[in-house]
Design an enzyme around this catalytic site. Structure first.
Site, PDB file in Angstrom:
ATOM      1  N   CYS A   7       9.138  -1.180  -8.671  1.00 23.58           N
ATOM      2  CA  CYS A   7       9.397   0.179  -8.164  1.00 23.58           C
ATOM      3  C   CYS A   7      10.697   0.230  -7.368  1.00 23.58           C
ATOM      4  O   CYS A   7      10.778   0.909  -6.329  1.00 23.58           O
ATOM      5  CB  CYS A   7       8.245   0.705  -7.298  1.00 23.58           C
ATOM      6  SG  CYS A   7       6.698   0.753  -8.169  1.00 23.58           S
TER       7      CYS A   7
ATOM      8  N   LYS B 292      -2.107  -3.071   1.911  1.00 21.04           N
ATOM      9  CA  LYS B 292      -1.203  -4.226   1.962  1.00 21.04           C
ATOM     10  C   LYS B 292      -1.450  -5.054   3.215  1.00 21.04           C
ATOM     11  O   LYS B 292      -0.758  -6.026   3.477  1.00 21.04           O
ATOM     12  CB  LYS B 292       0.244  -3.752   1.919  1.00 21.04           C
ATOM     13  CG  LYS B 292       0.635  -3.117   0.582  1.00 21.04           C
ATOM     14  CD  LYS B 292       2.112  -2.834   0.526  1.00 21.04           C
ATOM     15  CE  LYS B 292       2.477  -1.813  -0.525  1.00 21.04           C
ATOM     16  NZ  LYS B 292       2.465  -2.347  -1.881  1.00 21.04           N
TER      17      LYS B 292
ATOM     18  N   ASP C 285      10.163   2.923   6.346  1.00 16.53           N
ATOM     19  CA  ASP C 285       9.119   2.501   5.420  1.00 16.53           C
ATOM     20  C   ASP C 285       8.635   1.123   5.884  1.00 16.53           C
ATOM     21  O   ASP C 285       9.340   0.123   5.739  1.00 16.53           O
ATOM     22  CB  ASP C 285       9.720   2.449   4.009  1.00 16.53           C
ATOM     23  CG  ASP C 285       8.744   1.900   2.981  1.00 16.53           C
ATOM     24  OD1 ASP C 285       7.704   1.351   3.375  1.00 16.53           O
ATOM     25  OD2 ASP C 285       9.054   2.003   1.781  1.00 16.53           O
TER      26      ASP C 285
ATOM     27  N   HIS D 171      12.198   1.026  -2.019  1.00 14.87           N
ATOM     28  CA  HIS D 171      11.141   1.276  -3.008  1.00 14.87           C
ATOM     29  C   HIS D 171      11.281   2.739  -3.441  1.00 14.87           C
ATOM     30  O   HIS D 171      11.731   3.578  -2.658  1.00 14.87           O
ATOM     31  CB  HIS D 171       9.794   1.048  -2.305  1.00 14.87           C
ATOM     32  CG  HIS D 171       8.585   1.144  -3.179  1.00 14.87           C
ATOM     33  ND1 HIS D 171       8.048   2.336  -3.551  1.00 14.87           N
ATOM     34  CD2 HIS D 171       7.822   0.186  -3.742  1.00 14.87           C
ATOM     35  CE1 HIS D 171       6.977   2.115  -4.305  1.00 14.87           C
ATOM     36  NE2 HIS D 171       6.814   0.814  -4.433  1.00 14.87           N
TER      37      HIS D 171
ATOM     38  N   GLN E   4       5.922  -3.109   3.968  1.00 15.22           N
ATOM     39  CA  GLN E   4       5.949  -4.578   3.863  1.00 15.22           C
ATOM     40  C   GLN E   4       6.148  -5.261   5.214  1.00 15.22           C
ATOM     41  O   GLN E   4       6.242  -6.490   5.258  1.00 15.22           O
ATOM     42  CB  GLN E   4       7.078  -5.021   2.912  1.00 15.22           C
ATOM     43  CG  GLN E   4       6.950  -4.503   1.491  1.00 15.22           C
ATOM     44  CD  GLN E   4       5.774  -5.111   0.730  1.00 15.22           C
ATOM     45  OE1 GLN E   4       5.131  -6.074   1.172  1.00 15.22           O
ATOM     46  NE2 GLN E   4       5.460  -4.551  -0.429  1.00 15.22           N
TER      47      GLN E   4
HETATM   48  N1  7TS Z   1       7.376   0.970   0.237  1.00 18.47           N
HETATM   49  C1  7TS Z   1       7.462  -0.349  -0.004  1.00 18.47           C
HETATM   50  C2  7TS Z   1       8.519  -1.157   0.659  1.00 18.47           C
HETATM   51  C3  7TS Z   1       6.517  -0.934  -0.862  1.00 18.47           C
HETATM   52  O1  7TS Z   1       6.602  -2.234  -1.095  1.00 18.47           O
HETATM   53  C4  7TS Z   1       5.535  -0.126  -1.470  1.00 18.47           C
HETATM   54  C5  7TS Z   1       4.562  -0.683  -2.464  1.00 18.47           C
HETATM   55  C6  7TS Z   1       5.489   1.229  -1.156  1.00 18.47           C
HETATM   56  C7  7TS Z   1       6.439   1.750  -0.299  1.00 18.47           C
HETATM   57  C8  7TS Z   1       4.445   2.151  -1.701  1.00 18.47           C
HETATM   58  O2  7TS Z   1       3.230   1.893  -1.094  1.00 18.47           O
HETATM   59  P1  7TS Z   1       1.918   2.687  -1.552  1.00 18.47           P
HETATM   60  O3  7TS Z   1       0.823   2.001  -0.824  1.00 18.47           O
HETATM   61  O4  7TS Z   1       2.094   4.090  -1.150  1.00 18.47           O
HETATM   62  O5  7TS Z   1       1.830   2.514  -3.032  1.00 18.47           O
HETATM   63  N2  7TS Z   1       5.037  -1.817  -3.118  1.00 18.47           N
HETATM   64  C9  7TS Z   1       4.555  -2.392  -4.230  1.00 18.47           C
HETATM   65  C10 7TS Z   1       5.077  -3.552  -4.748  1.00 18.47           C
HETATM   66  O6  7TS Z   1       6.008  -4.175  -4.269  1.00 18.47           O
HETATM   67  N3  7TS Z   1       4.391  -3.895  -5.850  1.00 18.47           N
HETATM   68  O7  7TS Z   1       3.443  -2.977  -6.060  1.00 18.47           O
HETATM   69  C11 7TS Z   1       3.522  -2.034  -5.044  1.00 18.47           C
END
Ligand code: 7TS
Length: 407
Positions: free
Chosen positions: A362, A224, A198, A121, A201
């Site tokens: 992303c 999430k 990371d 990501h 997910q």
């Molecule tokens: N890393 C991964 C693997 C992600 O899927 C996401 C968000 C992030 C980092 C960032 O997370 P945040 O909470 O800091 O924004 N992924 C997604 C997605 O797949 N669709 O919208 C956000």
């Protein structure tokens, strides 16, 4: 797992969108929260809203207890050794930026190498790109297999005596690949490098034990995993966090302040300058209770059942391309339908009440690897059902027919 009881905890799911029952298949972007999470947060606001680590008054003490108990809850949830190793952040993105700005700044020098993958990501690429630019260091990519998996021999192959950090996702938000973090950590450490993971997910969908994985840093987001937005976690080994400099300065994180010099307080508050996300931490704690009550392994088992069911049915649709591995995938399916732009597809599905994500997710470098500019993605969680998947498949077929029908 009683799905009917579970769904009652998510009133948001019980609504119609464009006249059809909502089918929410966009958990990978943001999950829904059960009433238990919302109640915990409104109880905080209605009964003990107050700042933490400050006053001695009753509300302040209760708020501090709630906030710190949330930290203890997170510690247990990922089996960190000490509560000092749990830093609350705004989310995964903020947690990774903290590692890059603080640990990276101090440990990367000119010519050093930072190993990442093409499946990351943007949150786990851009902070490393910027660090590499600041330091004249080099980004090195672990090559992906055609099915979007990583071979351990390829991890081994990119490691050199200049490798300082390996930054890799546990689960890909596009491919659903589940990376073998324990083995990658072993390879990194054998080459005297550090590993930062990371977990955005992974943590919501499987049990994660940071000690067993032996990772140095691990980041994830509350929103999430049934929790609220605006809160996430950076886990870091205490001996590493201890040596790191804060990247934000101000209230709460100080020990002593003089006109020209200040010192920092102990872990983990050293990294939490200013008033933290108190209600959000309390909400996250309730989300962890909810997951623990059902059991992370049970949630994983149920999601695996759903994703296999959806994968088999989707594979039968003519002209569909599904990305990522067939076996051992997390509960999401990214795909394209021949002749239908993903945005048109998502709009058509929305008119049937179905929420999926369309776009580059992303992960633009990964889109390039896949040879597409965008894709559609359906992602599942403990509140989805096979009936919903049937309706989704039916809608997909109708949409394909509509867009590709020759008049
Ligand atoms: N890393 C991964 C693997 C992600 O899927 C996401 C968000 C992030 C980092 C960032 O997370 P945040 O909470 O800091 O924004 N992924 C997604 C997605 O797949 N669709 O919208 C956000």
């Amino acid at each position: 797992m009683d799905i009917n009881t579970i769904r009652k905890d998510f009133p948001i799911l019980n609504q119609k969108v464009h006249g059809n029952p909502l089918i929410y298949l966009d958990t990978s972007a943001t999950s829904q929260s059960p009433v238990q999470v919302v109640d915990a947060m409104s109880e905080y606001y209605n009964e003990y809203n107050s700042n933490v680590h400050r006053g001695v008054h009753t509300l302040g003490t209760k708020a501090t207890d709630g906030y710190e108990q949330a930290r203890m809850k997170v510690r247990g949830f990922i089996n960190a050794l000490r509560y000092e190793e749990i830093v609350f952040t705004r989310g995964t993105t903020a947690a990774i930026n903290l590692v890059a700005r603080s640990f990276g700044e101090a440990n990367i020098s000119e010519g050093d190498e930072i190993v990442v993958t093409e499946m990351e990501h943007h949150a786990n690429i851009v902070p490393w790109q910027e660090l590499a630019k600041r330091k004249n260091a080099k980004l090195v990519f672990i090559p992906l297999e055609e099915d979007g998996t990583i071979k351990l021999e390829n991890v081994e192959a990119v490691m050199t005596d200049k490798t300082k950090i390996v930054a890799v996702t546990h689960v890909s938000n596009v491919l659903g690949t589940i990376n073998d973090i324990k083995s990658i950590a072993e390879i990194a450490h054998r080459h005297d490098a550090y590993i930062t993971v990371d977990g955005a997910q992974s943590v919501p969908h499987m049990s994660v034990d940071v000690q067993d994985l032996d990772v140095d840093f691990y980041a994830f987001s509350g929103h999430k995993m049934l929790g609220p937005t605006g809160i996430g976690v950076l886990y870091g080994k205490a001996e590493l966090l201890d040596k790191m400099e804060p990247i934000e300065y101000g209230g709460d994180m100080i020990d002593f302040v003089d006109l020209r010099e200040s010192t920092w307080t102990d872990l983990p508050v050293k990294f939490e300058a200013g008033t933290p996300m108190i209600a959000e931490a309390i909400g996250l704690s309730a989300a962890i209770d909810y997951i623990n009550d059902i059991g992370a392994d049970e949630i994983l088992r149920y999601e695996q059942e759903l994703v296999k069911y959806a994968y088999d049915k989707m594979s039968e649709i003519e002209g569909i391309e599904i990305y990522g591995p067939k076996e051992e995938r997390a509960g999401l399916i990214t795909f394209n339908l021949d002749g239908v732009h993903p945005h048109d597809l998502a709009t058509a599905l929305d008119s049937d009440g179905i929420a999926v994500r369309a776009g580059h997710h992303c992960a633009q470098p990964l889109m390039k690897f896949l040879g597409v500019s965008s894709t559609a993605r359906a992602s599942f969680y403990l509140y989805n059902t096979k009936d919903e998947i049937d309706f989704f498949i039916d809608s997909l077929k109708r949409t394909k027919e509509f867009f590709t029908h020759e008049f």
